[in-house]
Design an enzyme around this catalytic site. Sequence first.
Site, short mmCIF file in Angstrom:
data_model
loop_
_atom_site.label_atom_id
_atom_site.label_comp_id
_atom_site.label_asym_id
_atom_site.label_seq_id
_atom_site.Cartn_x
_atom_site.Cartn_y
_atom_site.Cartn_z
N HIS A 90 -4.68 -4.26 -0.82
CA HIS A 90 -4.05 -3.44 -1.11
C HIS A 90 -3.24 -3.60 -2.81
CE1 HIS A 90 -5.72 -0.47 0.58
NE2 HIS A 90 -5.41 -1.00 2.13
N GLU B 154 0.60 -1.27 0.19
CA GLU B 154 0.14 -0.25 0.50
C GLU B 154 0.24 1.68 -0.16
OE1 GLU B 154 -2.45 0.48 3.53
OE2 GLU B 154 -3.31 1.24 2.55
ZN LIG Z 1 -6.71 -1.34 5.23
#
Ligand SMILES: [Zn+2]
Length: 509
Positions: free
Chosen positions: A380, A356
Amino acid sequence: MIVDIPVPVFRIGSIIVIFVQLTVSYTMSSESYNYTEERNKILQEERMKFIGNDLILTDNEMKANEIILKVKKTELNEGYDNESTFLASQHFFKAKNKIERSEMFNIIKKIPKGGSLHTHYLSGVSADFIINNITHRKNIYGCDLNGVFKLRFLEDATNDTTCNWKKLEDYRKENSNFDDWLRKQLILDVENPYEEYPTADSVWAKFKKIFSTQYDMVCYKPVFEIFIYQLLNELYSDNVIYTELRGTFMPLYELNGKIYNSKEFMKIFINTVERFKKNFPDFVGVRYIHSIYRGLTIENLTLQLDELTKLKKLFPNFVAGFDLIGREEEGHCLFEIHQLLSKYSENLKFYFHAGETNWFGHTDLNIIDAVLLNSSRIGHGFGLNKHPVVTRLAKDKNICVELCPISNQVLMLISDPRNHPMIGLMAEGFPVVICNDDPSAWGTIGLSYDWYVAFMAMTSENDGIRVLKQFALNSILYSAMEDEEKEAAVRIWEKSWQEFIDYIILHHK
Ligand SMILES: [Zn+2]
């Protein structure tokens, strides 16, 4: 097509440069060559690779597909003519109200979406509900602690000297706009996000404060029960029938000073879920993903993992596994602790946030370790496209990415979701599931907003109902449920899906 490959060699000082130049001579004028046909072949091949496009539709689904594509293309065409009208590319905080009026969004709201697999439960209940139904209860106090407004239930504030507590009713007497102010402490949503949060650091600083404001308040046991019940209600009202919630064992308390231990916490959590399931029998259930702050010491991390292993044995159908949370730039990277983590892999499944980040060769490397450690899914995976070998490995291992487009935009990994790096991977058929991450922080309820952004900004104008169906199916297929539970969930979902298809055909002629 004839391809010639001459290989010119140049010498610049001591460096030899070899140019491999492809000279392509198309015999485009020949009668057998049909340019449009070749072009269509490429398009068709690409279309078939995009996730969901290998699904075979029923006649009714085909009809619904035409309707959905018409609605989608109407919104896209407006955007092609005037880009400022295209909502899915704008900052979500600026576009949210308009999205709610979009026809496509209102269709998406009705879609049975299956499961919500990446929701942090502390940011899973809308701020409006918290303000109206929790902060007006008796015995709630507030105070400013080092620049963070904290909320807590207390029987007698004089007994707690950790902060200069004051009753919320007194705050309200002094300031008639107190609730508006309090709401702002619970959400990130602002009118001018780029001015309020000029950097990722500034938006993360506010983001962390939100959790801190709520934490003690939600730890009050009667509130925790209301909170979790409402969280499920908000997901269910958005046609979600299953969820996997990330969080920690909260030290629930009563006003008389009683504190519940982690085993009791689990029981209270499970009982609340069961109560919800009893009231809404087609709600399939909840799994718990224990989320440890990645900044913890190794000692504390080990203690939590030991405790979680015990709790997994006590509540095997509730505890799915664990994750490490917090900004990846802060705290342990997975490589640093991979040996420790591996020790727990026999009993616990991993659901790591990884990649992320916008960095390359830095925190994005967590993705490599998440895949090597056999993480069941990746949260992510924003940096995944920078790692083709890992991407291939993840696909071979059938690891799905939890795609959270609004979160990625709001937390400043990307400004326009049309440029989201997962698009290229979805185009190669990489499995994703659409998730909301921290809906209350973005001022949303349910999954529809993320589905809307993903569908409008991250799929082609020709991708219709197949991709939507795949999003929903993935949320069950890649869940932590056992196979027979997944089959049962798909059966429940299919019934709602047929009803949705009938609804679309009936109401959108
Ligand atoms: Zn999260």
